[in-house]
Design a protein around this motif. Structure first.
Motif, mmCIF file in Angstrom:
data_model
loop_
_atom_site.group_PDB
_atom_site.id
_atom_site.type_symbol
_atom_site.label_atom_id
_atom_site.label_comp_id
_atom_site.label_asym_id
_atom_site.label_seq_id
_atom_site.Cartn_x
_atom_site.Cartn_y
_atom_site.Cartn_z
ATOM 1 N N LEU A 47 0.803 -1.254 0.238
ATOM 2 C CA LEU A 47 -0.169 -0.378 -0.031
ATOM 3 C C LEU A 47 0.891 1.193 0.005
ATOM 4 N N VAL A 48 2.193 0.914 0.472
ATOM 5 C CA VAL A 48 3.195 2.294 0.702
ATOM 6 C C VAL A 48 3.597 2.412 -1.125
ATOM 7 N N ILE A 49 3.486 1.339 -1.300
ATOM 8 C CA ILE A 49 4.824 1.534 -2.730
ATOM 9 C C ILE A 49 3.099 2.365 -3.502
ATOM 10 N N ARG A 50 1.920 1.859 -3.833
ATOM 11 C CA ARG A 50 1.120 1.876 -4.856
ATOM 12 C C ARG A 50 0.284 3.589 -4.123
ATOM 13 N N GLU A 51 0.563 4.491 -3.099
ATOM 14 C CA GLU A 51 0.357 5.134 -2.717
ATOM 15 C C GLU A 51 1.249 6.199 -3.745
ATOM 16 N N SER A 52 2.947 5.927 -3.341
ATOM 17 C CA SER A 52 3.541 6.768 -4.563
ATOM 18 C C SER A 52 3.437 6.414 -5.985
ATOM 19 N N LEU A 53 2.829 5.176 -6.294
ATOM 20 C CA LEU A 53 3.507 5.054 -8.079
ATOM 21 C C LEU A 53 1.420 5.531 -9.155
ATOM 22 N N GLU A 54 0.818 5.349 -7.576
ATOM 23 C CA GLU A 54 -0.662 5.456 -8.171
ATOM 24 C C GLU A 54 -1.019 7.272 -8.295
ATOM 25 N N GLY A 55 -0.017 6.991 -7.106
ATOM 26 C CA GLY A 55 -0.298 9.249 -6.731
ATOM 27 C C GLY A 55 0.510 10.077 -8.665
ATOM 28 N N MET A 56 1.897 8.541 -8.896
ATOM 29 C CA MET A 56 2.594 9.265 -10.357
ATOM 30 C C MET A 56 1.474 9.629 -11.245
ATOM 31 N N ALA A 57 1.038 8.291 -11.266
ATOM 32 C CA ALA A 57 -0.266 8.105 -12.849
ATOM 33 C C ALA A 57 -1.280 9.048 -13.029
ATOM 34 N N CYS A 58 -1.965 9.113 -11.404
ATOM 35 C CA CYS A 58 -2.571 10.111 -11.829
ATOM 36 C C CYS A 58 -2.863 11.366 -11.995
ATOM 37 N N ARG A 59 -1.264 12.466 -11.366
ATOM 38 C CA ARG A 59 -0.807 13.339 -12.421
ATOM 39 C C ARG A 59 -0.613 13.269 -13.242
ATOM 40 N N ARG A 118 -2.444 18.862 -7.569
ATOM 41 C CA ARG A 118 -3.731 18.766 -6.722
ATOM 42 C C ARG A 118 -4.320 17.055 -7.432
ATOM 43 N N ALA A 119 -4.091 16.902 -8.032
ATOM 44 C CA ALA A 119 -4.879 15.320 -8.878
ATOM 45 C C ALA A 119 -4.352 14.088 -7.590
ATOM 46 N N GLU A 120 -2.640 14.317 -8.333
ATOM 47 C CA GLU A 120 -1.611 13.310 -7.210
ATOM 48 C C GLU A 120 -1.958 13.467 -5.722
ATOM 49 N N ARG A 176 -14.631 11.814 -5.451
ATOM 50 C CA ARG A 176 -14.659 12.670 -5.959
ATOM 51 C C ARG A 176 -13.964 13.856 -6.156
ATOM 52 N N ALA A 177 -13.410 13.979 -4.781
ATOM 53 C CA ALA A 177 -11.988 15.142 -4.396
ATOM 54 C C ALA A 177 -11.113 14.521 -6.134
ATOM 55 N N ILE A 178 -10.615 13.475 -6.641
ATOM 56 C CA ILE A 178 -9.318 13.033 -7.529
ATOM 57 C C ILE A 178 -11.097 13.340 -9.135
ATOM 58 N N VAL A 179 -11.642 13.208 -9.301
ATOM 59 C CA VAL A 179 -12.533 13.471 -10.568
ATOM 60 C C VAL A 179 -11.926 15.375 -10.595
ATOM 61 N N LYS A 180 -12.504 15.434 -9.502
ATOM 62 C CA LYS A 180 -12.557 17.542 -9.612
ATOM 63 C C LYS A 180 -11.223 18.026 -9.636
ATOM 64 N N MET A 205 -5.112 11.750 -4.813
ATOM 65 C CA MET A 205 -4.779 10.507 -5.438
ATOM 66 C C MET A 205 -3.558 10.111 -3.884
ATOM 67 N N ARG A 206 -3.177 10.103 -3.533
ATOM 68 C CA ARG A 206 -2.111 10.474 -2.378
ATOM 69 C C ARG A 206 -2.571 10.081 -1.189
ATOM 70 N N SER A 207 -3.333 10.830 -0.776
ATOM 71 C CA SER A 207 -4.674 11.406 0.114
ATOM 72 C C SER A 207 -5.234 9.443 0.100
ATOM 73 N N HIS A 208 -6.277 9.600 -0.706
ATOM 74 C CA HIS A 208 -7.051 8.390 -0.747
ATOM 75 C C HIS A 208 -6.551 7.065 -0.294
ATOM 76 N N ILE A 209 -5.226 6.842 -1.578
ATOM 77 C CA ILE A 209 -5.357 5.703 -0.541
ATOM 78 C C ILE A 209 -3.993 5.812 0.630
#
Length: 242
Positions: free
Chosen positions: A100-112, A214-216, A201-205, A219-223
């Motif tokens: 989950l720690v790894i996912r936070e970093s990687l998916e935050g990057m992907a969302c950006r 902001r998107a990153e 919803r905050a991610i989509v916004k 997403m990081r906050s969500h995960i």
């Protein structure tokens, strides 16, 4: 091929019609049914996969079933051990938290990265998806926040548009399948379904505003919140077992 013929050919006559697989690609359907059984907890982490039992359950020969199990091995959901056969993978609590720690970093990057690439239609798809989630009985009752795969999964829709095939492979193949095994556990924490929906919803916004930073962050906050919910569920289980 008619269901009755398949059942009789494999010596199965008392099978539930809803589970018998009769489409042209039996291995594909076996994969989908087997994966769903694992994700829903019908087959538990660490449980051995009996080829004969599963073949009887689905009304197919062992060939397509072996192909399905091989696909699940490719997604890291199944592992084979010498003299033990195929089993559903079982992760330790510390392994899960590390993932989950790894996912936070990687998916935050992907969302950006996806913030600059998602089309208007895809953003509308994400919004409509969340409308459907909000109407689901599980979310409304607070029992959980369950999603499907591919186009039915909020995170996968975003990931596919990050534009980085290696990042997609790391998250989709290496992490998502493993984490989906335990995703339901965290989503069933009291108050978590409603909170997760608001975080989506905050991610989509942020994505609609094409704001990568902001998107990153969203997403990081969500995960991170999902990881906290998982850690809390572990603490509750530990207390119960003491």
């Amino acid at each position: 091929m008619p269901p009755k013929y398949i059942a009789e050919r494999n010596g199965v006559t008392d099978m539930d019609e809803s589970e018998r697989l009769v489409a042209p690609s039996l291995s594909t359907l076996a994969f989908e049914r087997l994966e769903n059984a694992i994700m829903q907890g019908e087959i538990k982490p660490g449980e051995r996969l009996s080829e004969s039992g599963l073949a009887s359950r689905f009304g197919i020969s062992r060939g397509p079933l072996r192909e399905a199990i091989g696909q699940l091995e490719g997604r890291r959901l199944v592992e084979r051990k010498y003299n033990l056969g195929a089993r559903v993978v079982s992760l330790s609590n510390s392994d899960l938290i590390d993932l989950l720690v790894i996912r936070e970093s990687l998916e935050g990057m992907a969302c950006r990265m996806a913030a600059a690439r998602l089309s208007t239609a895809q953003l509308g798809q994400l919004e409509n998806m969340l409308v459907g989630h909000a109407k689901s009985e599980e979310v409304q009752s607070g029992r959980g926040y369950f999603q499907g795969r591919d186009d039915a999964d909020f995170h996968q829709v975003i990931l596919r548009e990050c534009g980085n095939p290696r990042l997609i492979g790391l998250l989709d193949i290496e992490l998502y399948s493993l984490l989906r095994l335990y995703r339901h556990q965290a989503s069933m924490r009291p108050g978590r379904p409603a909170a997760a929906l608001q975080e989506h919803r905050a991610i989509v916004k942020a994505l609609k505003q094409r704001d990568g930073d902001r998107a990153e962050d969203a997403m990081r906050s969500h995960i991170r919140n999902s990881r906290t919910a998982f850690e809390q569920s572990l603490a509750v289980e530990t207390t119960k077992n003491q």
